[in-house]
Design an enzyme around this catalytic site. Structure first.
Site, mmCIF file in Angstrom:
data_model
loop_
_atom_site.group_PDB
_atom_site.id
_atom_site.type_symbol
_atom_site.label_atom_id
_atom_site.label_comp_id
_atom_site.label_asym_id
_atom_site.label_seq_id
_atom_site.Cartn_x
_atom_site.Cartn_y
_atom_site.Cartn_z
ATOM 1 N N TYR A 1 91.434 43.817 49.902
ATOM 2 C CA TYR A 1 91.198 44.410 51.213
ATOM 3 C C TYR A 1 91.435 43.273 52.193
ATOM 4 O O TYR A 1 90.591 42.399 52.380
ATOM 5 C CB TYR A 1 89.772 44.929 51.323
ATOM 6 N N TYR B 1 81.729 52.014 50.272
ATOM 7 C CA TYR B 1 81.684 51.233 51.503
ATOM 8 C C TYR B 1 80.383 50.446 51.662
ATOM 9 O O TYR B 1 80.338 49.455 52.371
ATOM 10 C CB TYR B 1 81.830 52.148 52.715
#
Length: 320
Positions: free
Chosen positions: A144, A238
């Site tokens: 990411y 998340y």
């Protein structure tokens, strides 16, 4: 077409229409870069290299692994002792100052993606990411990556958003020892990599691990939390809390929500795993972080049997 324009080891496959749409708003980079206000000096190599020879064995002679030992097996997958421990120990790879060759088993994330990935459009939540190859458990999938921000810039971007805007800012808090906390803010919204398109799932098939290579700035690496079938959508939690549900059973169920609605805080434990026990559920994270501000919450469409109804939410940057 290749969204990465040849930057990655393998093409990031997208339809021509999607490629054209994203090319106007998104610049592809394979790893983190300094964003506004972040010093480029933080990205200059600062770790001493080892002098092990061609391949490091993880013994006391290897300065990269002598404190924490091996993190990967011979195939480049995370060892179970790393991913399954109650507290995650630091992962430090050999770096560009080391004498070992690319064949060293302690070089994984820095080598880039090894599986074919595809960005596609979903019915309910914008873009998503899937694998076109079967991925074995604990294998590295992607990073990411995006702009590394100061807390002030991260807060400015979050507070400038409307309720309809996508939020990609990820806050990774690493807890070192008792009370020391290092927070890294990453935003791939305008400049980033394929990780930008990952969706949330309450029962994810990926797990995020901060990995150091050349500097103290972590690379946010995503590894397979279970065996993943070719064609399955890729997703992570998340909130940084791994559900006790079965990722093998639920990871590909329905359409996981994310992509266009990303932006929860990620709390990881350096020298210790996810901050908090694995039994902590996302609903507890939501109620603690949202402070009852339910209008800020967005619905979760992951389809997992353990779905918590809402995406994890962290209000900290709204207060900056």
């Amino acid at each position: 077409m290749d969204l990465s324009n040849g930057i990655e080891n393998l093409p990031i496959i997208v339809e021509t229409e999607i490629y054209r749409e994203l090319s106007d708003v998104f610049k592809y980079v394979p790893c983190n870069i300094p964003g506004p206000g972040t010093s480029s000096e933080e990205f200059v190599a600062e770790y001493d290299g080892c002098a092990c020879g061609a391949v490091c064995d993880g013994g006391l002679a290897c300065s990269c692994m002598k404190q924490y030992g091996h993190s990967y097996d011979a195939k480049g997958s995370l060892l179970d002792v790393v991913v399954g421990s109650a507290f995650q120990r630091p992962i430090v790879e050999c770096n560009r100052s080391c004498s070992c060759t690319p064949l060293c088993r302690n070089r994984v994330v820095q080598k880039g993606i090894r599986f074919r990935l595809q960005v596609f459009r979903t019915r309910r939540k914008g873009f998503a990411l899937r694998t076109l190859d079967a991925v074995p458990k604990n294998a590295f999938v992607c990073e990411y990556a995006g702009e590394v921000l100061t807390v002030a810039e991260a807060g400015r971007r979050v507070n400038a958003q409307t309720a309809a805007d996508a939020n990609y800012v990820l806050a990774v808090r690493e807890h070192v020892g008792g009370e020391s906390v290092t927070t890294t803010y990453v935003d791939p919204a305008r400049v980033g990599n394929v990780g930008r398109f990952l969706n949330h799932s309450c029962c994810p098939n990926l797990v995020m691990m901060p990995v150091r290579v050349n500097t103290a700035v972590p690379r946010l690496a995503l590894f397979a939390a279970c065996s993943i079938r070719a064609g399955d959508e890729l997703c992570y939690d998340y909130a940084g809390v791994r559900s006790q549900g079965s990722a093998d059973e639920d990871a590909a169920r329905g359409e996981g929500h994310g992509g266009d609605c990303q932006g929860a805080s990620w709390t990881m434990g350096q020298g210790g795993g996810c901050h908090g026990a694995a039994s902590v559920r996302q609903q507890e994270f939501i109620s603690e972080s949202a402070f009852g501000d339910r209008e800020r919450l967005k619905p979760c469409y992951c389809g997992a049997t353990c779905c918590q109804k809402y995406l994890p939410f962290d209000a900290c940057l709204f207060d900056v």
